[in-house]
Scaffold this active site. Structure first.
Site, mmCIF file in Angstrom:
data_model
loop_
_atom_site.group_PDB
_atom_site.id
_atom_site.type_symbol
_atom_site.label_atom_id
_atom_site.label_comp_id
_atom_site.label_asym_id
_atom_site.label_seq_id
_atom_site.Cartn_x
_atom_site.Cartn_y
_atom_site.Cartn_z
ATOM 1 N N ARG A 64 -4.358 9.647 3.814
ATOM 2 C CA ARG A 64 -3.146 10.422 4.110
ATOM 3 C C ARG A 64 -2.367 10.668 2.823
ATOM 4 O O ARG A 64 -1.721 11.699 2.679
ATOM 5 C CB ARG A 64 -2.282 9.629 5.092
ATOM 6 C CG ARG A 64 -0.923 10.225 5.367
ATOM 7 C CD ARG A 64 -0.990 11.449 6.209
ATOM 8 N NE ARG A 64 0.346 11.986 6.469
ATOM 9 C CZ ARG A 64 0.537 13.084 7.205
ATOM 10 N NH1 ARG A 64 -0.488 13.723 7.723
ATOM 11 N NH2 ARG A 64 1.763 13.551 7.400
ATOM 12 N N LYS B 277 0.853 -1.210 0.000
ATOM 13 C CA LYS B 277 0.000 0.000 0.000
ATOM 14 C C LYS B 277 0.876 1.244 0.000
ATOM 15 O O LYS B 277 0.685 2.157 -0.794
ATOM 16 C CB LYS B 277 -0.874 -0.004 1.247
ATOM 17 C CG LYS B 277 -1.550 1.333 1.548
ATOM 18 C CD LYS B 277 -2.445 1.308 2.756
ATOM 19 C CE LYS B 277 -1.748 1.591 4.033
ATOM 20 N NZ LYS B 277 -1.490 3.007 4.317
ATOM 21 N N ASN B 278 1.867 1.274 0.902
ATOM 22 C CA ASN B 278 2.640 2.501 1.101
ATOM 23 C C ASN B 278 3.678 2.723 0.018
ATOM 24 O O ASN B 278 4.336 3.763 0.000
ATOM 25 C CB ASN B 278 3.268 2.494 2.492
ATOM 26 C CG ASN B 278 2.197 2.603 3.572
ATOM 27 O OD1 ASN B 278 1.047 2.952 3.280
ATOM 28 N ND2 ASN B 278 2.545 2.265 4.797
ATOM 29 N N CYS C 259 -5.114 7.410 8.928
ATOM 30 C CA CYS C 259 -5.332 6.864 10.272
ATOM 31 C C CYS C 259 -5.038 7.963 11.301
ATOM 32 O O CYS C 259 -3.935 8.466 11.382
ATOM 33 C CB CYS C 259 -4.403 5.680 10.505
ATOM 34 S SG CYS C 259 -4.717 4.342 9.355
ATOM 35 N N ASP D 77 4.113 0.290 11.896
ATOM 36 C CA ASP D 77 2.869 -0.268 11.357
ATOM 37 C C ASP D 77 2.662 -1.727 11.721
ATOM 38 O O ASP D 77 1.623 -2.297 11.407
ATOM 39 C CB ASP D 77 2.824 -0.109 9.829
ATOM 40 C CG ASP D 77 2.792 1.342 9.418
ATOM 41 O OD1 ASP D 77 3.082 1.633 8.238
ATOM 42 O OD2 ASP D 77 2.515 2.191 10.277
ATOM 43 N N ARG E 231 -8.795 -0.753 3.900
ATOM 44 C CA ARG E 231 -7.949 0.334 3.374
ATOM 45 C C ARG E 231 -6.573 -0.200 2.991
ATOM 46 O O ARG E 231 -5.918 0.324 2.110
ATOM 47 C CB ARG E 231 -7.796 1.434 4.417
ATOM 48 C CG ARG E 231 -9.071 2.203 4.699
ATOM 49 C CD ARG E 231 -8.787 3.412 5.525
ATOM 50 N NE ARG E 231 -7.667 4.150 4.956
ATOM 51 C CZ ARG E 231 -6.971 5.064 5.619
ATOM 52 N NH1 ARG E 231 -7.280 5.347 6.872
ATOM 53 N NH2 ARG E 231 -5.973 5.698 5.054
ATOM 54 N N ARG F 157 -1.050 14.459 12.708
ATOM 55 C CA ARG F 157 0.014 14.119 11.752
ATOM 56 C C ARG F 157 0.385 15.368 10.953
ATOM 57 O O ARG F 157 -0.205 15.672 9.950
ATOM 58 C CB ARG F 157 -0.441 12.967 10.857
ATOM 59 C CG ARG F 157 -0.744 11.703 11.659
ATOM 60 C CD ARG F 157 -1.352 10.597 10.841
ATOM 61 N NE ARG F 157 -0.411 10.017 9.877
ATOM 62 C CZ ARG F 157 -0.726 8.965 9.103
ATOM 63 N NH1 ARG F 157 -1.937 8.450 9.156
ATOM 64 N NH2 ARG F 157 0.160 8.468 8.256
ATOM 65 N N PRO F 158 1.389 16.108 11.437
ATOM 66 C CA PRO F 158 1.741 17.394 10.817
ATOM 67 C C PRO F 158 2.375 17.227 9.439
ATOM 68 O O PRO F 158 2.802 16.121 9.075
ATOM 69 C CB PRO F 158 2.758 17.974 11.803
ATOM 70 C CG PRO F 158 3.362 16.795 12.478
ATOM 71 C CD PRO F 158 2.280 15.756 12.544
ATOM 72 N N ILE F 159 2.418 18.313 8.676
ATOM 73 C CA ILE F 159 3.146 18.287 7.394
ATOM 74 C C ILE F 159 4.140 19.452 7.326
ATOM 75 O O ILE F 159 4.518 19.922 6.244
ATOM 76 C CB ILE F 159 2.183 18.351 6.172
ATOM 77 C CG1 ILE F 159 1.311 19.600 6.200
ATOM 78 C CG2 ILE F 159 1.353 17.087 6.053
ATOM 79 C CD1 ILE F 159 0.659 19.899 4.858
ATOM 80 N N ASP F 160 4.595 19.915 8.503
ATOM 81 C CA ASP F 160 5.535 21.042 8.520
ATOM 82 C C ASP F 160 6.821 20.745 7.748
ATOM 83 O O ASP F 160 7.360 21.608 7.046
ATOM 84 C CB ASP F 160 5.871 21.420 9.967
ATOM 85 C CG ASP F 160 6.418 20.227 10.745
ATOM 86 O OD1 ASP F 160 5.728 19.196 10.811
ATOM 87 O OD2 ASP F 160 7.560 20.307 11.229
#
Ligand code: EPZ
Length: 406
Positions: free
Chosen positions: A92, A22-23, A116, A296, A386, A121-124
């Site tokens: 995500r 998946k990832n 999830c 995971d 998912r 879950r930041p995206i800085d």
């Protein structure tokens, strides 16, 4: 809402061939937007997150067609418009719209991405890398009149930030070097895809070096999902079953080492891996970015600990990724939790009704349900779809008694 009804308590047996990762599939699907033309991807799993990702790029004009094992994605005629929030907020991986759309169209919206929600879950890190490459951010819109290569340094490993930086750098003028990149195999799979699309990417131990190029359609095979493999191996130990998985001992090294340290017996015959025996020692799981123990796979180890000699989980990637323990306790799993450290006691499990709060939490509940005598129900089971392709069929092939009810 769908539920899984499971009759547990019986050992299982058989061989599992993991689906495509998946990832790995998700970043590559978004990367095709950068590669104007037809890309061909083999082994893309048919899971919800993939379907949503394909729907998202289709709203931008991509045409996606599955023919047998191949997925054809034609990105020749695309134009940017804001993808529907109803899709973007579901996964995500929609965060990869940043790298793919700014790289192709010079703009992208960075609305509330989904995924999830075990913690914030930041995206800085994604944003600061994009700004260093020439992007400007206005509210939730990222713009780039031109992308210019430079050095990017991450002080901690982030899969998503590494993916987005690779995507942007692949279309930036000049050279970009990415220090502190995430080393998961799905990053390597993305790089191998981009190279077939014309990208000039070299990998050293210290950094990824990228010379921006115009990219055309690429081709690649999605690597097998080692998180799926580890999930079935955890199931095998937790239920005293005889399940073998076609997997890479190297990719799963830290997971397998932890199980063997607990007393499991590992057999690896030509790429077919099995874990057996009873774990005489407490399991010790400490998660870390690859090649450390994969975060995971940590929820799936909790039922294994409960069946045998207990154990400890220290979560260093998503420090509060323990929401599933409350639901596991409905099966009789006893635990204590202090910050990012959980201790699981040897426990006698019984059937229960529980709710899957996220993808890997759902996998842990499914393992507990298959361990416990009697009939259990797992609610909100669609979160499991998912990331696990054909999970009901694969479990039935192992002898599990499992039904889906709406
Ligand atoms: C990816 O999430 C995976 N998702 C996750 O898998 C996985 O748990 C995670 O990588 C770690 O391996 C997909 O690939 C779709 P990160 P991602 O950026 O990219 C912090 C599953 O079950 N961070 O590597 O979102 C972050 O808070 C899912 O398949 C920042 O601080 O994870 C975390 O502590 C769940 N700022 C750490 O880095 C940022 O801008 C690692 O996150 C980005 C990340």
């Amino acid at each position: 809402m769908s539920n899984l009804v499971v009759s547990g308590g019986a050992p299982l047996s058989g061989k599992v061939i993991p689906s495509g990762s998946k990832n790995s599939a998700l970043p590559i699907i978004f990367a095709t937007v950068l590669c104007r033309g037809v890309s061909v991807l083999y082994g893309v799993p048919d899971i919800t997150d993939v379907r949503v990702s394909l729907e998202i790029i289709s709203t931008l004009g991509a045409s996606c067609t599955r023919i047998g094992e191949a997925l054809y994605i034609d990105t020749s005629d695309m134009e940017y418009n804001r993808p529907p929030l109803s899709l973007v907020t579901r996964i995500r991986a929609s965060s990869y719209l940043l790298g793919s759309c700014v790289g192709r169209f010079g703009r992208a919206h960075i609305s509330a991405f989904g995924g999830c929600a075990f913690e914030n879950r930041p995206i800085d890190m994604h944003i600061s890398a994009a700004q260093r490459l020439g992007c400007t951010v206005w509210d939730d819109l990222v713009l780039a009149s031109s992308l210019v290569g430079t050095d990017i340094r991450f002080d901690k490993a982030s899969v998503g930030a590494t993916v987005n930086t690779i995507l942007l750098a692949s279309r930036a003028k000049g050279r970009t070097r990415i220090f502190g990149y995430a080393r998961e195999m799905h990053i390597m799979n993305l790089i191998s895809f981009l190279r077939t699309a014309g990208a000039k990417i070299t990998l050293t131990d210290g950094y990824i070096e990228i010379e921006g190029r115009t990219l055309t359609g690429g081709v690649c095979r999605i690597i097998p999902d080692m998180i799926e493999a580890g999930t079935y191996l955890s199931l095998s130990l937790a239920t005293g079953s005889d399940i073998s998985v076609v997997a890479s001992g190297t990719e799963l090294a830290s997971f397998l080492a932890a199980m063997v340290d607990g007393g499991a017996v590992l057999t690896d015959s030509g790429g077919e891996i099995a874990l057996s025996g009873s774990l005489s020692e407490p399991l010790r799981v400490t998660t870390a970015p690859h090649p450390g123990f994969p975060t995971d796979l940590q929820p799936q180890t909790a039922p294994v600990m409960a069946r045998y000699s207990g154990g400890e989980i220290i979560e260093n990637v998503w420090r509060s990724r323990f929401g599933y323990l409350d639901e596991l306790s409905k099966f009789g799993v006893e635990y204590t939790l202090m910050g990012n450290r959980a201790v699981i006691m040897p426990s006698r499990l019984h059937s229960a009704v529980a709710v899957a709060c996220d993808l890997r939490a759902g996998a842990a509940l499914l393992i507990a349900a298959l361990m416990a005598e009697g009939e259990s129900v797992i609610k909100n089971a669609e979160v499991i779809d998912r990331g696990y392709e054909r999970i009901i069929e694969k479990l039935r092939e192992l002898g599990a008694k499992i039904e889906r009810t709406e």
